[in-house]
Design a protein around this motif. Structure first.
Motif, mmCIF file in Angstrom:
data_model
loop_
_atom_site.group_PDB
_atom_site.id
_atom_site.type_symbol
_atom_site.label_atom_id
_atom_site.label_comp_id
_atom_site.label_asym_id
_atom_site.label_seq_id
_atom_site.Cartn_x
_atom_site.Cartn_y
_atom_site.Cartn_z
ATOM 1 N N GLY A 224 14.899 -41.602 -1.723
ATOM 2 C CA GLY A 224 16.255 -41.189 -1.380
ATOM 3 C C GLY A 224 16.902 -40.328 -2.443
ATOM 4 O O GLY A 224 17.741 -39.461 -2.131
ATOM 5 N N ASN A 225 16.553 -40.533 -3.713
ATOM 6 C CA ASN A 225 17.168 -39.762 -4.798
ATOM 7 C C ASN A 225 16.437 -38.461 -5.092
ATOM 8 O O ASN A 225 17.008 -37.568 -5.745
ATOM 9 C CB ASN A 225 17.236 -40.603 -6.077
ATOM 10 N N LEU A 226 15.158 -38.366 -4.643
ATOM 11 C CA LEU A 226 14.416 -37.140 -4.929
ATOM 12 C C LEU A 226 15.071 -35.915 -4.298
ATOM 13 O O LEU A 226 15.085 -34.827 -4.885
ATOM 14 C CB LEU A 226 12.970 -37.279 -4.430
ATOM 15 N N ARG A 227 15.596 -36.084 -3.107
ATOM 16 C CA ARG A 227 16.209 -34.932 -2.441
ATOM 17 C C ARG A 227 17.420 -34.421 -3.223
ATOM 18 O O ARG A 227 17.660 -33.193 -3.293
ATOM 19 C CB ARG A 227 16.595 -35.305 -1.016
ATOM 20 N N TYR A 228 18.158 -35.346 -3.835
ATOM 21 C CA TYR A 228 19.309 -34.921 -4.645
ATOM 22 C C TYR A 228 18.848 -34.260 -5.936
ATOM 23 O O TYR A 228 19.465 -33.283 -6.413
ATOM 24 C CB TYR A 228 20.204 -36.111 -4.951
ATOM 25 N N ILE A 229 17.770 -34.817 -6.517
ATOM 26 C CA ILE A 229 17.236 -34.202 -7.732
ATOM 27 C C ILE A 229 16.783 -32.773 -7.450
ATOM 28 O O ILE A 229 17.002 -31.863 -8.262
ATOM 29 C CB ILE A 229 16.078 -35.043 -8.297
ATOM 30 N N GLU A 230 16.152 -32.573 -6.285
ATOM 31 C CA GLU A 230 15.722 -31.220 -5.917
ATOM 32 C C GLU A 230 16.925 -30.296 -5.772
ATOM 33 O O GLU A 230 16.908 -29.139 -6.234
ATOM 34 C CB GLU A 230 14.934 -31.272 -4.595
ATOM 35 N N GLN A 231 17.976 -30.803 -5.114
ATOM 36 C CA GLN A 231 19.177 -29.978 -4.958
ATOM 37 C C GLN A 231 19.804 -29.644 -6.300
ATOM 38 O O GLN A 231 20.153 -28.479 -6.579
ATOM 39 C CB GLN A 231 20.185 -30.707 -4.067
ATOM 40 N N TYR A 232 19.930 -30.665 -7.152
ATOM 41 C CA TYR A 232 20.545 -30.441 -8.457
ATOM 42 C C TYR A 232 19.698 -29.496 -9.307
ATOM 43 O O TYR A 232 20.234 -28.645 -10.050
ATOM 44 C CB TYR A 232 20.736 -31.762 -9.203
ATOM 45 N N THR A 233 18.379 -29.643 -9.214
ATOM 46 C CA THR A 233 17.487 -28.766 -9.974
ATOM 47 C C THR A 233 17.645 -27.326 -9.538
ATOM 48 O O THR A 233 17.699 -26.394 -10.368
ATOM 49 C CB THR A 233 16.028 -29.217 -9.808
ATOM 50 N N GLN A 234 17.716 -27.116 -8.221
ATOM 51 C CA GLN A 234 17.887 -25.759 -7.715
ATOM 52 C C GLN A 234 19.241 -25.182 -8.158
ATOM 53 O O GLN A 234 19.343 -23.983 -8.484
ATOM 54 C CB GLN A 234 17.795 -25.761 -6.181
ATOM 55 N N ILE A 235 20.263 -26.040 -8.202
ATOM 56 C CA ILE A 235 21.581 -25.572 -8.658
ATOM 57 C C ILE A 235 21.517 -25.155 -10.123
ATOM 58 O O ILE A 235 22.031 -24.090 -10.528
ATOM 59 C CB ILE A 235 22.635 -26.680 -8.449
#
Length: 391
Positions: free
Chosen positions: A142-153
Motif C-alpha cells: 500500500g505504501n509503495l505506490r506513494y513512494i513511487e509518486q513521491y519519488t517521481q515528484i
C-alpha cells in the motif's frame, strides 16, 4: 456279518463322494470277491459237498471279508483325520485372511486419521502464515505506490532545479558528482519496480497457500482445477530450482479447456502435490544414479496434462525419472510402504492420494511405469461430486 457288510457299504459310499473313484473301485472289487467266495462256500456247505473244503473256503473268505472291513475302517479313520486336518487348515486360512483384512483396514484407518490430522494442521499453519504475511505485505504494497509518486515528484523537482539553475554552487556540484545523480535516478526506478514485483510475488504465494489449503472455500465447491495445480506447482517451486547436482526441473503444462469441478479443493490439491513431489524425488534419484555411474546428467521434466474423459476430469502427471520397479508396483498404494531411507519418507503420500481420489471422490488413480525411463500417474475425478465409480 450282514451288519459289517452294511457298514462297509456305507463307508464305501462316503469314500466315493470324498475321495478318488479309483480307491473306491478297488475296495468295492475286493469286497465283492470275498463276499461271493463266502457265499459260494456256504452254498457248498449247505449241499454237503466237500464238507471240509467248504469250511476252509468259507474260513478263508470270511477272514478276507473281515480284512476288507478292517481295511475300509482304517481307511475311513485315516480319511476322517485328513478331513479334520483340511478343515483345520481351512479355518486357519480363513483366520489368516481375516487378520490380513483387519490389518489392512487398520492401516487405512490410521492413514485416514493421519491425513485428516495433517490437513487440519496444514490449515492452521497456513492460516497463521497467511495472516502474519498479509499484514506487513499489505502495508508495504500500500505504501509503495506513494513512494513511487513521491519519488517521481522529487525527481521532477530536481529536473526543474537543473533547468533553471544549470550552474549550481561549487559545493552542490561536488556533491552531485560524488553521488552520481544520473545513476540514482535510473536505479531508483528499477528498485521500485523490483519491490513491486516482490510484493506481488509474495501476495501470489499467500494466495496460493490459501487456495492450496482451501481456507477460503467450503468443503465441497466448484473449483478451477488449473488454479489448484498452479498453486501446487508454485508451492513446490523451491524443489524445482537447480541444485548442486542437477539443473532446474522444467514443467510442461498441456491444459485443455475444463469446466469447474465439484470437489474438496484442499484434499485434491494435496493428492496432486504428493504425486508431483514423488515425481521430483524420482528425477533426483535418477540423476544421482547417473552422476554416480558417470553418465551425462539428464534434464528433468514433469508434464502435467488435463482433459475431459466422458464425465471425468483427467489429470495426467508424467516424469522422466527412475521409474517404479516391476517388483513393487503392486504395493505403492499400501499405507506406510516406502522405498526411501528411514527419516526420508513415511510411505503415506500415494496411500493418502489414493484414499482422496478413489474413496472420497469416487474417482480413479492409475499409473504406468517403465523403469529407468518414464512414470505417469493418471487422476480421474467426476465433474459432479459423488457420481463416479461406485465404492
Amino acid at each position: 456279518m450282514l451288519l459289517s457288510i452294511f457298514k462297509t457299504q456305507k463307508i464305501l459310499d462316503l469314500l466315493k463322494k470324498e475321495t478318488g473313484y479309483l480307491a473306491w473301485k478297488n475296495l468295492r472289487f475286493l469286497m465283492c470277491v470275498f463276499l461271493v467266495g463266502y457265499c459260494f462256500a456256504l452254498f457248498l456247505l449247505v449241499n454237503q459237498q466237500w464238507q471240509l473244503l467248504p469250511i476252509l473256503i468259507g474260513l478263508v473268505f470270511g477272514l478276507g471279508s473281515l480284512f476288507v472291513l478292517l481295511s475300509v475302517n482304517i481307511y475311513h479313520y485315516t480319511f476322517q483325520q485328513l478331513l479334520a486336518t483340511r478343515v483345520s487348515q481351512e479355518v486357519y486360512r480363513q483366520a489368516q485372511i481375516e487378520t490380513e483384512t483387519t490389518l489392512i483396514e487398520l492401516q487405512r484407518t490410521q492413514a485416514k486419521l493421519i491425513q485428516s490430522e495433517k490437513m487440519s494442521s496444514l490449515g492452521q499453519i497456513v492460516a497463521g502464515i497467511a495472516h502474519e504475511i498479509n499484514n506487513p505485505v499489505g502495508f508495504i504494497d500500500g505504501n509503495l505506490r506513494y513512494i513511487e509518486q513521491y519519488t517521481q515528484i522529487i525527481l521532477h523537482l530536481i529536473q526543474l532545479y537543473h533547468k533553471y539553475l544549470p550552474h549550481p554552487p561549487t559545493e552542490i556540484q561536488t556533491e552531485l558528482d560524488a553521488i552520481d545523480l544520473d545513476f540514482i535516478k535510473q536505479d531508483i526506478t528499477k528498485i521500485l519496480h523490483s519491490m513491486n514485483v516482490g510484493t506481488t510475488r509474495i501476495k501470489n504465494i499467500v494466495s496460493s497457500l490459501r487456495n492450496f489449503s482451501g481456507l477460503d472455500r467450503a468443503e465441497l465447491k466448484e473449483v478451477d482445477i488449473h488454479e489448484g495445480i498452479d498453486s501446487t506447482l508454485l508451492i513446490l517451486n523451491h524443489r524445482l530450482n537447480a541444485t548442486s547436482i542437477r539443473p532446474q526441473i522444467s514443467i510442461v503444462k498441456e491444459y485443455e479447456s475444463l469446466s469447474k469441478v465439484e470437489c474438496n479443493a484442499a484434499e485434491l490439491n494435496q493428492a496432486v502435490m504428493n504425486i508431483i513431489a514423488n515425481a521430483i524425488d524420482a528425477i533426483d534419484e535418477k540423476i544421482f544414479q547417473q552422476n554416480t555411474d558417470g553418465f551425462e546428467t539428464i534434464l528433468g521434466q514433469i508434464t502435467v496434462r488435463t482433459s475431459i474423459v466422458n464425465q471425468f476430469v483427467q489429470i495426467a502427471i508424467a516424469d522422466n525419472g527412475c521409474g517404479i520397479p516391476q517388483s513393487i508396483q503392486g504395493q505403492i498404494f499400501n499405507p506406510f510402504f516406502t522405498t526411501k531411507d528411514i527419516g526420508q519418507g513415511t510411505g503415506m503420500g500415494l496411500s493418502i492420494s489414493y484414499h482422496i481420489i478413489c474413496e472420497k471422490h469416487r474417482g480413479q488413480l492409475n499409473f504406468s511405469s517403465t523403469p529407468g525411463k518414464l512414470t505417469e500417474f493418471t487422476i480421474q475425478i467426476p465433474i459432479k461430486y459423488g457420481q463416479g465409480v461406485p465404492l
